[in-house]
Design an enzyme around this catalytic site. Sequence first.
Site, PDB file in Angstrom:
ATOM      1  N   ASP A 352       0.843  -1.169   0.055  1.00 12.85           N
ATOM      2  CA  ASP A 352       0.160   0.051   0.328  1.00 12.85           C
ATOM      3  C   ASP A 352       1.153   1.634   0.181  1.00 12.85           C
ATOM      4  O   ASP A 352       1.675   1.504   0.736  1.00 12.85           O
ATOM      5  CB  ASP A 352      -1.157  -0.010   1.163  1.00 12.85           C
ATOM      6  N   GLU A 388       1.919  -0.487  -5.221  1.00 11.38           N
ATOM      7  CA  GLU A 388       1.011   0.830  -5.134  1.00 11.38           C
ATOM      8  C   GLU A 388       1.585   1.896  -5.542  1.00 11.38           C
ATOM      9  O   GLU A 388       1.837   2.394  -4.873  1.00 11.38           O
ATOM     10  CB  GLU A 388      -0.252   0.679  -4.405  1.00 11.38           C
TER      11      GLU A 388
END
Length: 701
Positions: A352, A388
């Site tokens: 993330d 990401e």
Amino acid sequence: MTMQTRVNPEVRPGTPHQMGAHFDGEGTNFAVFSAHGTRVDLCLFTPDGETETARVPLPERSGDTWHGYVPGLAPGTLYGFRVDGPYTPDRGHRFNPNKLLLDPYTREMAGGFIRHRALYGYKVGNAGADMSYDGQDSAPYVPKSVISDPETFPLDATRLRRDWSETLIYEAHVKGATMRHPDVPKEARGTYDGMASDAMLDHLTRLGVTAVELLPVHALKSEDALLSRSLVNYWGYNTVGFFAPEPRYFGPEGVAGFRRMVDRFHAAGIEVLLDVVYNHSAEGDHLGPTLSFRGLDNASYYRLAAGEPRYYVNDTGTGNTLNVSHPQVLRLVMDSLRFWVQAMGVDGFRFDLATTVAREAHGFDRSGGFLDALRQDPVLAGVKLIAEPWDIGPGGYQLGQFPPEFAEWNDKYRDTVRRFWRRDRHAAQDLGSALLGTAELFDKRGRRAWSSVNYAASHDGYTLADCAAYTERHNHANGEGNRDGHHANYSENFGVEGRTDDPAILAARQQRVRNLLATVFVSQGVPMILCGDEGGNTQDGNNNAYCQDNPTTWIDWDRMDEGLIAFTAACSALRRAHPVLRQTTFLHGAERTADGLRDVEWLDFDHRPADWSDPALGRICLHLRGSGESATGNASTDEVFLAFNNTPEAAILTLPKQGKGLWQHEIDTARDAQASVSVEGTQVEVAPHSLCVFVCAGETP
């Protein structure tokens, strides 16, 4: 919380070599990092966590690691730390020994968080707030760390090591995927046990899924702002423990259920990927609670604002940013990754806000400390790594910039396929790139075509069904005045916002979903589908359902569209059967060595070169031929022909001649049900707003 009167246990020097609490058969060694603390106390508790039974200082400090060994202290014992030191927020230090701290290395937690002002290191509500000092004991309101039995987490896990070229990712939330599944045993719904139940395995196997990517399963804490609105952090991007599985997903097998889940997935040929959040913690900004890192050594664990260390760098948008460039924080993250691989059997990770963990003091650095450490680690060699590639910090958007070992979430791909099927101008030109793996971004530094993770929807945003039912987000239930969530969704409602009984609108919406799904499956790169999209799941237009732990986000399996599930399975089977759709090298229209034909040709429906100058281009064909030679030395005969007709009228398609071969019409998004049909001749009618896929059937008898 009371302090039971008793003699404190004997504490020996111990060793600093292994962080956390580790039982060796005769006692437990503790080691914890704090560079600026002046004293670290080990606190022990009764089995119910209600009573503190002992508080003893760790007797030794080696560098910045405090350590001690307690003979006879057995697994199952509850503990925590208190750290003394300067409380000078304007200098970046927030030590407060009144706050019980979780061990960052704990693998199990007992109890949960209880909302109370004592969780904060300052007196809540005072003027200047965090500059004040609070003397309340937080122990009654926080979970306790647990000394784990080494047999609970043996370092003997194995991985599947499935090739990227055969990977199909299924992004899912443990609870949301199983909570309403009628065929998952009731006691297992919403749990790790339920995630790998027979019903879920049968469904995933039918879809051809090879990897399940789970939303965060690290232990977490919901933000007080959400709790005050009777909401919770459902997605899980608010971590407090990088080694502990989140207890709210425990089922009949407790913590052992996680490893059992992984083992069952592996037995079915499915890898397990974890969405991990090493970019920030649940402690929030300068007004957040003191739970672990902040109280252990705020100035080391976090990036603090230059010249104003009272405040935090907020590249994550969550209030704080972990300082992964610090050696001890880097060690924490690396130890965590190795733990999930060795003890839990995890096959890969989706990072993330990966730009944050790859950022050094000078900015994003693909050769920075974290990425270098990750890439050279022998335990993590071959583990799937997915970035990401963005955050909200300076230079935060880094799509295509990660090292060759990484795949990346490709949001440009998502937006492109949505824009194309919505008939946006110039979208066909971008689709041409997307279908071939977005080579202009990824084909460099020796990267492979699997570098692009292609998706049309993920947990963050609309579901696929909602992309075809809403033009405006409907996030009122989140309690933020409908201001949260993505603004640019590239969606369409076909004339009615939300639910409708109009058969024509429903048919158009269903075809749009089939178009989006099929496009993902025929694109070079790694396809990813969101749990529920294969059956038309809706969130009623909520495109930021991070706080909705309720039927909004729980998949309603009774309402899943069986026809769409079958369509998804057919697309998956097509991709699996044709390696030309999932090549590892990028395609640029090169001549194949064996027969001189090009591996890629772009054509119009009359078999002429495509006219890329047309801004409203809606009809385009892509002829893919297997590149290079087969293992036997013969030219690859795998051929796939894609025809996109995104115009309001049906069109006659002229297929390439195949000599003695035939074309098989395998996928037609204008049809509810799919069947392989032999094409007689070279002309086929392609319905409006549809995608057709043809494959070469080889020579006729």
